[in-house]
Design a protein around this motif. Structure first.
Motif, short mmCIF file in Angstrom:
data_model
loop_
_atom_site.label_atom_id
_atom_site.label_comp_id
_atom_site.label_asym_id
_atom_site.label_seq_id
_atom_site.Cartn_x
_atom_site.Cartn_y
_atom_site.Cartn_z
N UNK A 30 0.86 -1.18 0.00
CA UNK A 30 0.00 0.00 0.00
C UNK A 30 0.89 1.23 0.00
N UNK A 31 0.56 2.22 -0.84
CA UNK A 31 1.39 3.41 -1.00
C UNK A 31 0.53 4.66 -0.88
N UNK A 32 1.06 5.66 -0.19
CA UNK A 32 0.45 6.98 -0.14
C UNK A 32 1.52 7.99 -0.52
N UNK A 33 1.22 8.83 -1.49
CA UNK A 33 2.16 9.87 -1.91
C UNK A 33 1.66 11.21 -1.38
N UNK A 34 2.54 11.91 -0.66
CA UNK A 34 2.25 13.22 -0.11
C UNK A 34 3.12 14.22 -0.87
N UNK A 35 2.49 15.18 -1.53
CA UNK A 35 3.25 16.13 -2.33
C UNK A 35 3.52 17.42 -1.56
N UNK A 36 4.68 17.98 -1.85
CA UNK A 36 5.03 19.28 -1.30
C UNK A 36 5.76 20.07 -2.39
N UNK A 37 6.29 21.22 -2.04
CA UNK A 37 6.91 22.08 -3.05
C UNK A 37 8.40 22.24 -2.77
N UNK A 38 9.09 22.90 -3.68
CA UNK A 38 10.54 23.07 -3.57
C UNK A 38 10.96 23.76 -2.28
N UNK A 39 10.18 24.71 -1.82
CA UNK A 39 10.53 25.42 -0.59
C UNK A 39 10.39 24.59 0.67
N UNK A 40 9.83 23.38 0.55
CA UNK A 40 9.63 22.51 1.70
C UNK A 40 10.82 21.58 1.95
N UNK A 41 11.90 21.75 1.21
CA UNK A 41 13.06 20.86 1.32
C UNK A 41 14.32 21.64 1.66
N UNK A 42 15.02 21.16 2.66
CA UNK A 42 16.39 21.59 2.95
C UNK A 42 17.21 20.32 3.13
N UNK A 43 18.26 20.18 2.37
CA UNK A 43 19.09 18.99 2.43
C UNK A 43 20.28 19.17 3.38
N UNK A 44 20.32 20.30 4.05
CA UNK A 44 21.38 20.56 5.01
C UNK A 44 21.94 21.97 4.86
N UNK A 45 22.80 22.32 5.79
CA UNK A 45 23.49 23.61 5.79
C UNK A 45 22.55 24.81 5.92
N UNK A 46 21.31 24.56 6.35
CA UNK A 46 20.39 25.64 6.60
C UNK A 46 19.90 26.36 5.35
N UNK A 47 19.94 25.66 4.21
CA UNK A 47 19.53 26.29 2.96
C UNK A 47 18.45 25.45 2.27
N UNK A 48 17.65 26.10 1.48
CA UNK A 48 16.63 25.44 0.65
C UNK A 48 17.22 25.29 -0.75
N UNK A 49 17.93 24.20 -0.99
CA UNK A 49 18.73 24.04 -2.20
C UNK A 49 17.94 24.12 -3.50
N UNK A 50 16.68 23.71 -3.50
CA UNK A 50 15.86 23.85 -4.71
C UNK A 50 15.63 25.34 -5.00
N UNK A 51 15.46 26.13 -3.96
CA UNK A 51 15.18 27.56 -4.15
C UNK A 51 16.44 28.35 -4.46
N UNK A 52 17.58 27.95 -3.88
CA UNK A 52 18.83 28.68 -4.10
C UNK A 52 19.48 28.33 -5.44
N UNK A 53 19.00 27.28 -6.08
CA UNK A 53 19.59 26.86 -7.35
C UNK A 53 20.72 25.85 -7.21
N UNK A 54 21.02 25.45 -5.98
CA UNK A 54 22.07 24.44 -5.78
C UNK A 54 21.65 23.09 -6.33
N UNK A 55 20.35 22.88 -6.41
CA UNK A 55 19.82 21.65 -7.03
C UNK A 55 18.94 22.01 -8.21
#
Length: 129
Positions: free
Chosen positions: A104-129
């Motif tokens: 059984x699978x449930x997918x929960x969607x969010x947006x780019x601003x909802x992710x920080x992969x470390x270092x206190x930055x939102x890498x999708x928003x800063x362009x690092x990703x």
């Protein structure tokens, strides 16, 4: 990203859990076209009786091998989701002997601003990703 959280009934050994995680990752790579090292997986094990996964009246049999997977991800297309569901079941059945009726699978969607992969930055928003 995506973040995969697996809820399982306890009783699998480390090798079985690793096989399950590897199978899910292969399905994720193929369906969502994420990079190989884009792997975030968490396993929660529950005592029998502490996890109830019924079938919403669909007559889907469940066993002690049931896997409840919650995927947190950026938005995906219907085609990507359906491909993931299919490939996940194929991989789990082939690799782990887990019947598609036990997945059984449930997918929960969010947006780019909802992710920080470390270092206190939102890498999708800063362009690092």
């Amino acid at each position: 990203m995506p973040l995969l959280r697996f809820d399982l009934i306890e009783g699998r050994n480390d090798e079985e859990i690793q096989d399950l995680l590897d199978a899910a990752h292969r399905a994720m790579l193929a369906a969502f076209k994420v990079p190989e090292r884009d792997r975030y997986q968490i396993v929660h094990e529950h005592k029998p009786g502490q996890m109830i996964v019924e079938d919403t009246g669909l007559d889907i049999p469940r066993t002690e091998k049931v896997v409840l997977l919650q995927v947190t991800s950026r938005p995906r297309t219907r085609e990507q989701k359906e491909t993931f569901y299919r490939l996940l079941c194929e991989e789990l059945e082939k690799t782990c002997g887990i019947a598609p009726s036990d997945v059984m699978v449930s997918i929960v969607e969010n947006t780019d601003g909802d992710w920080s992969f470390g270092r206190g930055r939102a890498q999708f928003l800063t362009g690092e990703l």
